[in-house]
Structures are given as C-alpha cells and as structure tokens.
Design an enzyme around this catalytic site. Sequence first.
Site, short mmCIF file in Angstrom:
data_model
loop_
_atom_site.label_atom_id
_atom_site.label_comp_id
_atom_site.label_asym_id
_atom_site.label_seq_id
_atom_site.Cartn_x
_atom_site.Cartn_y
_atom_site.Cartn_z
N PRO A 283 128.54 115.75 113.95
CA PRO A 283 129.31 116.61 113.04
C PRO A 283 130.76 116.12 112.90
CG PRO A 283 128.10 117.91 114.65
CD PRO A 283 128.02 116.48 115.09
N GLU A 284 131.30 116.24 111.72
CA GLU A 284 132.67 115.82 111.47
C GLU A 284 133.56 117.05 111.38
OE1 GLU A 284 133.26 112.36 109.48
OE2 GLU A 284 131.21 111.69 109.71
N LYS B 120 137.56 118.29 116.21
CA LYS B 120 136.12 118.55 116.33
C LYS B 120 135.81 119.49 117.49
CE LYS B 120 134.90 114.01 115.54
NZ LYS B 120 133.89 112.96 115.27
N ASN C 236 132.12 109.22 111.48
CA ASN C 236 131.65 108.01 110.82
C ASN C 236 131.60 108.11 109.29
OD1 ASN C 236 131.33 105.80 112.33
ND2 ASN C 236 129.09 105.89 112.45
N ARG D 37 130.09 102.22 117.11
CA ARG D 37 129.75 103.12 116.01
C ARG D 37 129.48 102.30 114.76
NH1 ARG D 37 131.81 108.21 116.61
NH2 ARG D 37 130.47 108.70 114.83
#
Length: 271
Positions: free
Chosen positions: A2-3, A51, A163, A246
């Site tokens: 989740p962003e 976050k 990402n 990533r």
Amino acid sequence: MPEGDTVWRTALHLHQALSGEVLTETDFRVPALATLDLSGATVDETVARGKHLLTRIGDRTLHTHLKMEGSWHLYKPGTAWRRPAHEARVVLRTEGWTAVGFALGVVEVVARDAEDTVVGHLGPDLLGPDWDPDEAVRRLLRQPGRDIADALLDQRNLAGIGNLYKSETLFLRGISPWRPVGEVPDLSALVTLAQRLLAANKGRWQQATTGSTRRGEEHWVFERAGSPCRRCGTTVRRERQGDHERISYWCPRCQAGEAPTGRSRPTLARD
Ligand SMILES: [Zn+2]
C-alpha cells in the site's frame, strides 16, 4: 504494498467509524500485547503519517503499518470477515463497528507523547499538514549519489511514496530511475508532482496517474513491462533496483539513461 494514499484513506475510514466511540472489546493478537485490554477507553482519532497509522486512544497510541499484505477492515456487528480470522492482528469493537487489522506488519502501543519514537524519523508527509517540498528536497540531497528511484522510496526523505508513485512520477518527469539524485533537474518539481499524484488519488481506491481510471489504462509504466510505452511505443522495462531490490518500471526512450551494467539484474519482461 500500500502507498501513502491508501494508508491515508484507511485512516480516514477508521477515524470516521471509531473516533468518539467507546471500545467495548479489544483483542491484540501479537505476543507483546496479548494481555492488553483497552475496553472502556474512548478512541480519539486515527491519523496517517506517511505509510504509518496512528490510532490515539486516551494517553496511548496504537501504531500500525500495513507493510506488504496488511489491511484494516470495518464490519458491522455480525458480518462475516472477508479475510481469514487467523490473519487478524488487532480487533477493536465499538457498539457500531468492528475494526479488524489483518496481517499488519507492525502492531505496537506507545505512550501518546512518545509517538516520535515510531514516526519521528519520517520525512515530510506528502499527504500531511506538514508537507514541505523544500525540506523533502533538502533531505534527498543528503545522498546526491544515490539512485533517484531508491531515494524516493526512503521514507526518511519524504513519506508516502511506494513503487507505483515512484515509477509513475519518474516517467512523467522523463527521468531515469538510475539517475543520481544530484543530477536530477528540478527536484522540487519532481516531489511536487509526486504529491499531486497521491493527493489526486487519496479519495478513491483506484490509483490512476494517466487521467483515466479505466482498467488497463490507469498507469504509464507501472506493471506494464513488455508493453509499448503510451507516449513513444518503446517497450517498457522493469528491473530490480536499490537497497531492497524493489522493482522499477521505465521507458528507456522517454526516460533517457540506461541501467548501468553490473548494478542490476535481468528480469523477465513481464509483470
Ligand atoms: Zn516512451
């Protein structure tokens, strides 16, 4: 993963359901908190910091983080849960709602006046009241030789980018994920654009950066490896990058500057 916009929306929903309500039952299914019982206490608020989620209950703060797989659900009493009960890490019940935190990466309770010990390291929050692009740029420039894609994910520089927004923001600015921070033109415009993309999506579950929320049209490069660039037709690529390997997605033509050889590994040209 989740962003920031997803976390912001999760905080809003928890806040709307629980704030001002008395907890009728609490269940912390992590060893360190197994004996903690906050029933009888009133929930004051839930806020997002980058976050991280902070649920303030009296003089304590429940700190949670969704990490890779976590989610918070809200259920009316008697409703079946949509994830397996064994994944539940926190259950907070009020008269009107049951809030269940599933597969949370972090669950801890700290004194409310000690919140800094868990979120004090964060850079300016893209969706927070303290958003400060100049401070974000200053922090990014502390490591001018670092790849920009890696630096944007470091929550100590600025908080909230994952990402998706990393890849999309760099595409829209025409910047290679491998360009060193110190060589990126107009970092201020870059972080400002990232903030605008998150803010535009914070009110909806769908995350679109192209202006279209139609399925398959939401992104420029994110999760589009092997497909043609929407601007120039060049095949979109993906590589693992940075301290945590990533995945970066980019168009090698629109975002000039190839991945230096030896610093990345070949991956399949698909998602
Ligand atoms: Zn392109």
